[in-house]
Design a protein around this motif. Structure first.
Motif, PDB file in Angstrom:
ATOM      1  N   GLY A   1      -4.189  -1.826   3.007  1.00 27.94           N
ATOM      2  CA  GLY A   1      -3.307  -2.967   2.783  1.00 27.94           C
ATOM      3  C   GLY A   1      -4.072  -4.259   2.570  1.00 27.94           C
TER       4      GLY A   1
ATOM      5  N   GLN B   1      -5.620  -4.132  -0.915  1.00 33.76           N
ATOM      6  CA  GLN B   1      -4.631  -4.342  -1.971  1.00 33.76           C
ATOM      7  C   GLN B   1      -4.216  -5.810  -2.053  1.00 33.76           C
ATOM      8  OE1 GLN B   1      -1.549  -1.483  -1.067  1.00 33.76           O
ATOM      9  NE2 GLN B   1      -2.767   0.258  -1.765  1.00 33.76           N
ATOM     10  N   ARG B   2      -3.986  -6.451  -0.909  1.00 33.99           N
ATOM     11  CA  ARG B   2      -3.630  -7.880  -0.951  1.00 33.99           C
ATOM     12  C   ARG B   2      -4.790  -8.720  -1.481  1.00 33.99           C
ATOM     13  NH1 ARG B   2      -1.216  -6.535   3.999  1.00 33.99           N
ATOM     14  NH2 ARG B   2      -2.941  -7.478   5.174  1.00 33.99           N
TER      15      ARG B   2
ATOM     16  N   GLY C   1      -5.374   3.402  -0.982  1.00 30.26           N
ATOM     17  CA  GLY C   1      -4.037   3.739  -0.508  1.00 30.26           C
ATOM     18  C   GLY C   1      -3.646   5.183  -0.739  1.00 30.26           C
TER      19      GLY C   1
ATOM     20  N   VAL D   1      -0.272   5.132   1.131  1.00 32.88           N
ATOM     21  CA  VAL D   1       0.081   3.909   1.857  1.00 32.88           C
ATOM     22  C   VAL D   1      -0.100   2.754   0.890  1.00 32.88           C
ATOM     23  CG1 VAL D   1      -0.538   2.335   3.716  1.00 32.88           C
ATOM     24  CG2 VAL D   1      -0.630   4.787   4.109  1.00 32.88           C
ATOM     25  N   ASP D   2       0.952   1.957   0.712  1.00 33.61           N
ATOM     26  CA  ASP D   2       0.875   0.804  -0.185  1.00 33.61           C
ATOM     27  C   ASP D   2       1.571  -0.391   0.459  1.00 33.61           C
ATOM     28  OD1 ASP D   2      -0.446   1.922  -2.491  1.00 33.61           O
ATOM     29  OD2 ASP D   2       1.405   3.023  -2.921  1.00 33.61           O
ATOM     30  N   ILE D   3       1.133  -1.570   0.077  1.00 33.76           N
ATOM     31  CA  ILE D   3       1.849  -2.771   0.499  1.00 33.76           C
ATOM     32  C   ILE D   3       3.152  -2.874  -0.289  1.00 33.76           C
ATOM     33  CG2 ILE D   3      -0.191  -4.036   1.255  1.00 33.76           C
ATOM     34  CD1 ILE D   3      -0.228  -5.438  -1.465  1.00 33.76           C
ATOM     35  N   ARG D   4       4.130  -3.537   0.308  1.00 37.94           N
ATOM     36  CA  ARG D   4       5.407  -3.758  -0.371  1.00 37.94           C
ATOM     37  C   ARG D   4       5.435  -5.092  -1.104  1.00 37.94           C
ATOM     38  NH1 ARG D   4       9.322  -0.179   1.669  1.00 37.94           N
ATOM     39  NH2 ARG D   4       8.682   0.824   3.633  1.00 37.94           N
TER      40      ARG D   4
ATOM     41  N   PRO E   1       4.140  -1.955   5.719  1.00 38.79           N
ATOM     42  CA  PRO E   1       3.677  -1.177   4.555  1.00 38.79           C
ATOM     43  C   PRO E   1       4.636  -0.049   4.204  1.00 38.79           C
ATOM     44  CG  PRO E   1       2.485  -0.515   6.509  1.00 38.79           C
ATOM     45  CD  PRO E   1       3.325  -1.698   6.913  1.00 38.79           C
TER      46      PRO E   1
END
Length: 553
Positions: free
Chosen positions: A263, A266-267, A291, A396-399, A407
Motif C-alpha cells: 500500500g 502504491q501510494r 500487491g 492487495v491494493d489501495i482503494r 485496503p
C-alpha cells in the motif's frame, strides 16, 4: 523527539517482527542514526501479554487493524476478518505465539528461483542468531539471542489423546518441529517468557530504547515514500496531527507487512500503472507485481463435541473456573491463561505423492464459531487443518490515495482446483485420526462440518463453508528477478535506489508453517545485507554528504 531539520541515516516503517529486529541491529552501531515509525500505539494493553488474551486482542480496534477481505467466491461469498497487529511488535503482539520456521525445502526453493543467499543453510544461522532457546545451543538452535522460545506450561488430556490417535494413524510423535523437517505430531514451542507473551517489542526494542541514536515514534500514519531523481529520500507521514516529511540520508526500509508495504509503495507511485492511473496517482516507477502474489493459509476448523472431557469451554464459561484460572496464573503463570491458542500441532501429507508434509494441524482444547465470539457452552475440541502450500493467489491494493482508507484485500481462496482437492483430503484425514481408538473414550461427535458430508463435492462445499484465514498473508512484494518481482535478493526495490522491503511480503512462496519467526528472520537478513554495504557506497549513490539536510515541507 526528532527536531525540525533532523536527518536520519535509516528510516524503518513498521515495528513488527522484522522492523523491530532491524531497528535493534542497525542502531547497535552508534554511527547510525535510526528512525522507527509505527502506525499503531504502544503495546501496553494488558491482554497482549497474558497468552490467552489473544481472544480479546483479535477484532479489538485497540490492537487490531480489523481489516476485512472482499467477498470470497470460493468461500460462498463470505468476507473474512483479517487481523493485523496495530501496536509495537505488530502481529507478534496478537498472534498465537507459535515458534515455527517451516521446512528447509521452503528456503531452498526460494534460492532455486534465483534468490541467492536465501537457502536453508544461509538462513539457519539467522534463525539461531536471534533465538534464546530453552534447550540451549545446538546444531539447529541458539540460546544467545533475544527471541525467547519456551515449552508450554499447561496441557490437556484431550490433546494427549489426539497425539496418541495421530500415532495410531501412522503420524509419528516428534519433539521439535524446527529442524528443517517438521513432519510429525507434537507440542508447539512458543514465544513466551515464563508464561507471558514475548513479542518483538519486548525482545528487540525495549532493551535498546535508551540508545541516543534510535528514535521510535508510535501513532505515525505513513502515507508514501518521496523520490528525488529516482532515489527514495523522504517518508511522508502524519504524526501528532501534522504532516511531516522525515529525511533518510542512506536508506528507507518498509517493514509494514504484506498488507501495509504494498500500500505504501502504491501510494508512492510505485506499482501497477493501470491501478495508479485509475486512482489519479502519478506513476513514479512502474512495478506491476506490487500487491500481487498474495498467499495465505486457509484453515478448516473441524469441531468435535465430547463427553467425559474437560476443555476450556467449560472452564471459561464457569464463574469458579474463571476464578481458578486467575488464581493459578497469579500464582505461577501457568494454567489455561498461559495457553497458546493452539498447543498441539501436526504436519502431515494429504496424500503419499506430496514431496513433504503439506498440511498443518493446530489442535485446540476449545471451540467457538469464530475468533472474537464466545466459546461454545458444550465441551469440544477444534482440529484446525490448513494447506501449507496453496496454489490460489490473490491481491492487495489501495482503494484510493488516502492512507486512512482500508485496503482492498482479495485472497482468492480455493480458486485453484488443487486447493479444493487438498481440502477434501484434509477433512477425510482428520476424521480418520479422530476415529482412532485413543479418542473414543471421549465419544467425539463431529459438530462442524458435519459427518453427513461425504462425497467429494460435499467436502468441497464444506471447505468453502468453514474455511477461514489463519492470519498468514505473504508475498505481495515478491522477491525475484522477473518482471513481476518487486525486490531483488538483497531486498532492494527494483529500479528505486535507497529503498528496500523487509517483511513477509517479500516471500516468493509461503513457508510451510507459521510466518512470524520467518518474518523476523527476514529482518535479520535485511540488517545483514544493509550492514554489509559500506557507508561511502550508500552516500555516493545518494549524492549526499554527512551534513544534515533540511527536510521538505
Amino acid at each position: 523527539m526528532p527536531s525540525a531539520n533532523q536527518v536520519f541515516d535509516y528510516i524503518i516503517v513498521g515495528a513488527g517482527p522484522a522492523g523491530s529486529v532491524l531497528a535493534n541491529r542497525l542502531s547497535a552501531d552508534p554511527r547510525h542514526n535510526v528512525l522507527l515509525l509505527e502506525a499503531g500505539g504502544k503495546d501496553n494493553y494488558p491482554w497482549i501479554h497474558i497468552p490467552v488474551g489473544y481472544l480479546y486482542c483479535i477484532g479489538n480496534p485497540r490492537t487490531d487493524w480489523c481489516f476485512k477481505t472482499e467477498a470470497q467466491a470460493g468461500l460462498q461469498g463470505r468476507s473474512l476478518s483479517y487481523p493485523r497487529g496495530k501496536v509495537l511488535g505488530g502481529s507478534s503482539s496478537i498472534n498465537g505465539m507459535i515458534y515455527m520456521r517451516g521446512q528447509a525445502s521452503d528456503y531452498d526453493r526460494w534460492a532455486a528461483q534465483g534468490n541467492t543467499g536465501w537457502a536453508w543453510n544461509d538462513v539457519l544461522p539467522l534463525f539461531k542468531r536471534s533465538q534464546k532457546h530453552f534447550a540451549g545451543n545446538s546444531d539447529v538452535h541458539g540460546s544467545d539471542g533475544e527471541w525467547r522460545v519456551e515449552q508450554q506450561r499447561y496441557s490437556w488430556p484431550i490433546l494427549d489423546a489426539f497425539r496418541e490417535a495421530a500415532a495410531q494413524s501412522a503420524i509419528e510423535s516428534v519433539s521439535d518441529f524446527n529442524t528443517g523437517d517438521n513432519q510429525g505430531c507434537g507440542y508447539f514451542q512458543v514465544n513466551q517468557r515464563r508464561g507471558v507473551r514475548w513479542n518483538a517489542s519486548k525482545a528487540f526494542l525495549r532493551p535498546v530504547l535508551k540508545r541516543p541514536n534510535l528514535t521510535v515514534l508510535t501513532d505515525v500514519q505513513v502515507d508514501k515514500v518521496l523520490l528525488s531523481q529516482g532515489r527514495a529520500t523522504h517518508v511522508k507521514a502524519r504524526w501528532q496531527g501534522a504532516d511531516h516529511a522525515f529525511t533518510a540520508r542512506r536508506e528507507i526500509v518498509l517493514c509494514a507487512g504484506a498488507i501495509g508495504s504494498p500500500g505504501i509503495l502504491q501510494r508512492s507511485g510505485i506499482g501497477p500503472r493501470p491501478l495508479l492511473e485509475s486512482l489519479g496517482i502519478t506513476v513514479q516507477h512502474e512495478l506491476p507485481g506490487v500487491g500481487g502474489n498474495l498467499q495465505d493459509h486457509l484453515q478448516l476448523r473441524l469441531i468435535f463435541k465430547l463427553t467425559k472431557a474437560r476443555t476450556l469451554n467449560q472452564v471459561a464459561n464457569s464463574l469458579w473456573g474463571k476464578v481458578g484460572m486467575a488464581l493459578r496464573y497469579a500464582y505461577d503463570r501457568s494454567g489455561p491463561l498461559a495457553m497458546a491458542p493452539s498447543q498441539l500441532g501436526a504436519f502431515v501429507k494429504s496424500d503419499p505423492d506430496q514431496p513433504s508434509a503439506n498440511l498443518q494441524y493446530h489442535v485446540q482444547p476449545l471451540s467457538l464459531e469464530r475468533f472474537g465470539e464466545p466459546l461454545h457452552t458444550f465441551p469440544a475440541f477444534t482440529a484446525s487443518v490448513c494447506n501449507l502450500r496453496p496454489k490460489s493467489r490473490g491481491r492487495v491494493d489501495i482503494r484510493s490515495a488516502n492512507p486512512d482508507d482500508a485496503p482492498l484485500i482479495d485472497p482468492n481462496y480455493l480458486s485453484h482446483p488443487d486447493d479444493l482437492k487438498v481440502a477434501a483430503d484434509a477433512i477425510r484425514l482428520t476424521r480418520r485420526i479422530v476415529a482412532s481408538p485413543a479418542l473414543q473414550v471421549f465419544s467425539p461427535e463431529e459438530y462442524l462440518p458435519g459427518k453427513a458430508l461425504q462425497t467429494e463435492q460435499e467436502l468441497y462445499e464444506a471447505a468453502s463453508r468453514i474455511g477461514t484465514t489463519i492470519f498468514h498473508p505473504v508475498g505481495t512484494c515478491r522477491m525475484g528477478q522477473d518482471a513481476h518481482a518487486v525486490v531483488d535478493a538483497e531486498l532492494r526495490v527494483h529500479g528505486v535506489a535507497g529503498l528496500r522491503v523487509a517483511d513477509a511480503s517479500i516471500m516468493p512462496d509461503i513457508v510451510s508453517g507459521n510466518t512470524c519467526s520467518p518474518t523476523l528472520m527476514i529482518g535479520e537478513k535485511a540488517a545483514q545485507l544493509i550492514l554489509a554495504t559500506p557507508f561511502h557506497t550508500q552516500e555516493q549513490e545518494a549524492g549526499v554528504s554527512r551534513a544534515p539536510a533540511t527536510p521538505v515541507a
